[in-house]
Motif scaffolding. Structure first.
Motif, PDB file in Angstrom:
ATOM      1  N   PRO A 107       0.833  -1.215   0.000  1.00  0.00           N
ATOM      2  CA  PRO A 107       0.000   0.000   0.000  1.00  0.00           C
ATOM      3  C   PRO A 107       0.866   1.263   0.000  1.00  0.00           C
ATOM      4  O   PRO A 107       2.085   1.200   0.200  1.00  0.00           O
ATOM      5  CB  PRO A 107      -0.768  -0.117   1.323  1.00  0.00           C
ATOM      6  CG  PRO A 107       0.157  -0.871   2.211  1.00  0.00           C
ATOM      7  CD  PRO A 107       0.847  -1.872   1.310  1.00  0.00           C
ATOM      8  N   HIS A 108       0.216   2.386  -0.200  1.00  0.00           N
ATOM      9  CA  HIS A 108       0.929   3.664  -0.120  1.00  0.00           C
ATOM     10  C   HIS A 108       1.398   3.873   1.323  1.00  0.00           C
ATOM     11  O   HIS A 108       0.642   3.654   2.269  1.00  0.00           O
ATOM     12  CB  HIS A 108       0.019   4.819  -0.540  1.00  0.00           C
ATOM     13  CG  HIS A 108       0.715   6.126  -0.536  1.00  0.00           C
ATOM     14  ND1 HIS A 108       0.700   6.957   0.561  1.00  0.00           N
ATOM     15  CD2 HIS A 108       1.490   6.734  -1.466  1.00  0.00           C
ATOM     16  CE1 HIS A 108       1.420   8.028   0.289  1.00  0.00           C
ATOM     17  NE2 HIS A 108       1.906   7.929  -0.927  1.00  0.00           N
ATOM     18  N   LEU A 109       2.651   4.277   1.482  1.00  0.00           N
ATOM     19  CA  LEU A 109       3.237   4.490   2.806  1.00  0.00           C
ATOM     20  C   LEU A 109       3.829   5.894   2.877  1.00  0.00           C
ATOM     21  O   LEU A 109       4.315   6.429   1.880  1.00  0.00           O
ATOM     22  CB  LEU A 109       4.323   3.441   3.075  1.00  0.00           C
ATOM     23  CG  LEU A 109       3.866   1.977   2.984  1.00  0.00           C
ATOM     24  CD1 LEU A 109       5.063   1.045   2.993  1.00  0.00           C
ATOM     25  CD2 LEU A 109       2.923   1.659   4.124  1.00  0.00           C
ATOM     26  N   GLU A 110       3.804   6.466   4.064  1.00  0.00           N
ATOM     27  CA  GLU A 110       4.312   7.831   4.256  1.00  0.00           C
ATOM     28  C   GLU A 110       5.783   7.874   4.678  1.00  0.00           C
ATOM     29  O   GLU A 110       6.532   8.719   4.217  1.00  0.00           O
ATOM     30  CB  GLU A 110       3.478   8.567   5.312  1.00  0.00           C
ATOM     31  CG  GLU A 110       2.041   8.825   4.880  1.00  0.00           C
ATOM     32  CD  GLU A 110       1.945   9.762   3.699  1.00  0.00           C
ATOM     33  OE1 GLU A 110       2.776  10.690   3.576  1.00  0.00           O
ATOM     34  OE2 GLU A 110       1.035   9.557   2.872  1.00  0.00           O
ATOM     35  N   ARG A 111       6.155   6.965   5.593  1.00  0.00           N
ATOM     36  CA  ARG A 111       7.505   6.985   6.158  1.00  0.00           C
ATOM     37  C   ARG A 111       7.963   5.564   6.387  1.00  0.00           C
ATOM     38  O   ARG A 111       7.245   4.780   7.028  1.00  0.00           O
ATOM     39  CB  ARG A 111       7.477   7.746   7.469  1.00  0.00           C
ATOM     40  CG  ARG A 111       8.811   8.159   7.941  1.00  0.00           C
ATOM     41  CD  ARG A 111       8.615   9.155   9.044  1.00  0.00           C
ATOM     42  NE  ARG A 111       9.851   9.854   9.241  1.00  0.00           N
ATOM     43  CZ  ARG A 111      10.023  10.810  10.087  1.00  0.00           C
ATOM     44  NH1 ARG A 111       9.021  11.208  10.824  1.00  0.00           N
ATOM     45  NH2 ARG A 111      11.176  11.385  10.235  1.00  0.00           N
ATOM     46  N   VAL A 112       9.155   5.215   5.870  1.00  0.00           N
ATOM     47  CA  VAL A 112       9.591   3.823   5.909  1.00  0.00           C
ATOM     48  C   VAL A 112      11.073   3.693   6.247  1.00  0.00           C
ATOM     49  O   VAL A 112      11.850   4.639   6.105  1.00  0.00           O
ATOM     50  CB  VAL A 112       9.321   3.111   4.559  1.00  0.00           C
ATOM     51  CG1 VAL A 112       7.840   3.103   4.218  1.00  0.00           C
ATOM     52  CG2 VAL A 112      10.131   3.724   3.432  1.00  0.00           C
ATOM     53  N   TYR A 113      11.399   2.493   6.690  1.00  0.00           N
ATOM     54  CA  TYR A 113      12.794   2.074   6.849  1.00  0.00           C
ATOM     55  C   TYR A 113      13.001   0.952   5.845  1.00  0.00           C
ATOM     56  O   TYR A 113      12.216  -0.004   5.814  1.00  0.00           O
ATOM     57  CB  TYR A 113      13.036   1.568   8.273  1.00  0.00           C
ATOM     58  CG  TYR A 113      14.443   1.078   8.514  1.00  0.00           C
ATOM     59  CD1 TYR A 113      15.465   1.972   8.774  1.00  0.00           C
ATOM     60  CD2 TYR A 113      14.740  -0.275   8.469  1.00  0.00           C
ATOM     61  CE1 TYR A 113      16.755   1.525   8.991  1.00  0.00           C
ATOM     62  CE2 TYR A 113      16.025  -0.732   8.690  1.00  0.00           C
ATOM     63  CZ  TYR A 113      17.028   0.182   8.952  1.00  0.00           C
ATOM     64  OH  TYR A 113      18.306  -0.256   9.158  1.00  0.00           O
ATOM     65  N   VAL A 114      14.020   1.076   5.001  1.00  0.00           N
ATOM     66  CA  VAL A 114      14.254   0.090   3.949  1.00  0.00           C
ATOM     67  C   VAL A 114      15.544  -0.673   4.238  1.00  0.00           C
ATOM     68  O   VAL A 114      16.604  -0.069   4.419  1.00  0.00           O
ATOM     69  CB  VAL A 114      14.348   0.757   2.560  1.00  0.00           C
ATOM     70  CG1 VAL A 114      14.627  -0.285   1.479  1.00  0.00           C
ATOM     71  CG2 VAL A 114      13.083   1.537   2.251  1.00  0.00           C
ATOM     72  N   THR A 115      15.426  -1.985   4.270  1.00  0.00           N
ATOM     73  CA  THR A 115      16.586  -2.867   4.347  1.00  0.00           C
ATOM     74  C   THR A 115      16.636  -3.617   3.027  1.00  0.00           C
ATOM     75  O   THR A 115      15.625  -4.164   2.583  1.00  0.00           O
ATOM     76  CB  THR A 115      16.445  -3.883   5.501  1.00  0.00           C
ATOM     77  OG1 THR A 115      16.127  -3.172   6.696  1.00  0.00           O
ATOM     78  CG2 THR A 115      17.731  -4.649   5.705  1.00  0.00           C
ATOM     79  N   CYS A 116      17.797  -3.610   2.395  1.00  0.00           N
ATOM     80  CA  CYS A 116      17.952  -4.304   1.117  1.00  0.00           C
ATOM     81  C   CYS A 116      18.910  -5.467   1.321  1.00  0.00           C
ATOM     82  O   CYS A 116      20.054  -5.280   1.746  1.00  0.00           O
ATOM     83  CB  CYS A 116      18.493  -3.359   0.052  1.00  0.00           C
ATOM     84  SG  CYS A 116      18.706  -4.178  -1.541  1.00  0.00           S
ATOM     85  N   TYR A 117      18.427  -6.664   1.046  1.00  0.00           N
ATOM     86  CA  TYR A 117      19.248  -7.868   1.176  1.00  0.00           C
ATOM     87  C   TYR A 117      19.760  -8.293  -0.195  1.00  0.00           C
ATOM     88  O   TYR A 117      18.965  -8.516  -1.110  1.00  0.00           O
ATOM     89  CB  TYR A 117      18.425  -9.010   1.778  1.00  0.00           C
ATOM     90  CG  TYR A 117      18.089  -8.774   3.225  1.00  0.00           C
ATOM     91  CD1 TYR A 117      18.953  -9.178   4.229  1.00  0.00           C
ATOM     92  CD2 TYR A 117      16.910  -8.130   3.577  1.00  0.00           C
ATOM     93  CE1 TYR A 117      18.644  -8.941   5.565  1.00  0.00           C
ATOM     94  CE2 TYR A 117      16.601  -7.892   4.907  1.00  0.00           C
ATOM     95  CZ  TYR A 117      17.471  -8.304   5.888  1.00  0.00           C
ATOM     96  OH  TYR A 117      17.167  -8.070   7.201  1.00  0.00           O
ATOM     97  N   LEU A 118      21.059  -8.389  -0.323  1.00  0.00           N
ATOM     98  CA  LEU A 118      21.664  -8.984  -1.498  1.00  0.00           C
ATOM     99  C   LEU A 118      21.675 -10.485  -1.267  1.00  0.00           C
ATOM    100  O   LEU A 118      22.253 -10.962  -0.295  1.00  0.00           O
ATOM    101  CB  LEU A 118      23.097  -8.481  -1.689  1.00  0.00           C
ATOM    102  CG  LEU A 118      23.917  -9.255  -2.724  1.00  0.00           C
ATOM    103  CD1 LEU A 118      23.357  -9.031  -4.124  1.00  0.00           C
ATOM    104  CD2 LEU A 118      25.377  -8.875  -2.635  1.00  0.00           C
ATOM    105  N   GLN A 119      20.999 -11.220  -2.138  1.00  0.00           N
ATOM    106  CA  GLN A 119      20.995 -12.675  -2.046  1.00  0.00           C
ATOM    107  C   GLN A 119      21.934 -13.180  -3.144  1.00  0.00           C
ATOM    108  O   GLN A 119      21.572 -13.227  -4.320  1.00  0.00           O
ATOM    109  CB  GLN A 119      19.574 -13.208  -2.219  1.00  0.00           C
ATOM    110  CG  GLN A 119      18.663 -12.775  -1.078  1.00  0.00           C
ATOM    111  CD  GLN A 119      17.282 -13.347  -1.226  1.00  0.00           C
ATOM    112  OE1 GLN A 119      16.431 -12.744  -1.858  1.00  0.00           O
ATOM    113  NE2 GLN A 119      17.069 -14.517  -0.648  1.00  0.00           N
ATOM    114  N   PRO A 120      23.168 -13.539  -2.762  1.00  0.00           N
ATOM    115  CA  PRO A 120      24.187 -13.900  -3.753  1.00  0.00           C
ATOM    116  C   PRO A 120      24.005 -15.329  -4.279  1.00  0.00           C
ATOM    117  O   PRO A 120      23.159 -16.086  -3.791  1.00  0.00           O
ATOM    118  CB  PRO A 120      25.478 -13.777  -2.954  1.00  0.00           C
ATOM    119  CG  PRO A 120      25.074 -14.132  -1.553  1.00  0.00           C
ATOM    120  CD  PRO A 120      23.674 -13.591  -1.397  1.00  0.00           C
ATOM    121  N   ILE A 121      24.846 -15.693  -5.238  1.00  0.00           N
ATOM    122  CA  ILE A 121      24.767 -17.030  -5.828  1.00  0.00           C
ATOM    123  C   ILE A 121      25.567 -18.067  -5.035  1.00  0.00           C
ATOM    124  O   ILE A 121      25.415 -19.263  -5.261  1.00  0.00           O
ATOM    125  CB  ILE A 121      25.237 -17.028  -7.298  1.00  0.00           C
ATOM    126  CG1 ILE A 121      26.682 -16.542  -7.404  1.00  0.00           C
ATOM    127  CG2 ILE A 121      24.320 -16.169  -8.146  1.00  0.00           C
ATOM    128  CD1 ILE A 121      27.273 -16.667  -8.790  1.00  0.00           C
TER     129      ILE A 121
END
Length: 146
Positions: A55-69
């Motif tokens: 959904p539409h969000l106003e304020r967020v914390y983003v964690t990005c996971y690199l899933q390697p090979i």
């Protein structure tokens, strides 16, 4: 005194497709290659966000996971250009109005589990709208997002 135990936070997972070519800060692509990769990652981020029905969000914390090979040692921060392009796609999907510092803390780059036939990016978006200023200070001590 503010109670430091937040209410339950909504967490949304946006998983980009396996095997998508990613950008690494150590790569030296041509301008055309970089533009193509950015466009592809942005489009994949948009599609993944729409598919996940975030959904539409106003304020967020983003964690990005690199899933390697594989389990080889690596510095996940080097894949920030890929995360940024994917997050721009999340904005394009209408999840966020923008990804500036008043709305987004992160993306915080992490190494995730192996994904075959990877690699893959996973964006974990935590809705911060229910947090108090004290809670936000724990995530952003200098207060840029306050």
């Amino acid at each position: 005194m503010t109670h430091l135990v937040p209410t339950t936070l909504a967490v949304h997972r946006i998983q980009l497709p396996l095997g998508l070519e990613l950008m690494n800060s150590n790569d030296r692509p041509t301008i055309a290659q970089r533009a193509r990769l950015t466009r592809e990652l942005r489009a994949a981020g948009r599609k993944a966000a729409l598919d996940a029905k975030v959904p539409h969000l106003e304020r967020v914390y983003v964690t990005c996971y690199l899933q390697p090979i594989n389990r080889q040692r690596r510095d996940p921060g080097n894949w920030y250009p890929s995360a940024k392009a994917a997050l721009d796609g999340v904005v394009d999907a209408g999840v966020l109005d923008d990804d500036d510092s008043t709305r987004v803390i992160g993306p915080d780059m992490r190494l995730g589990p192996v994904a075959k036939p990877g690699p893959r990016l996973l964006l974990v978006i935590t809705d911060l709208s229910g947090l108090t200023t004290d809670h936000l200070t724990l995530l952003d001590p200098l207060g840029a997002a306050a």
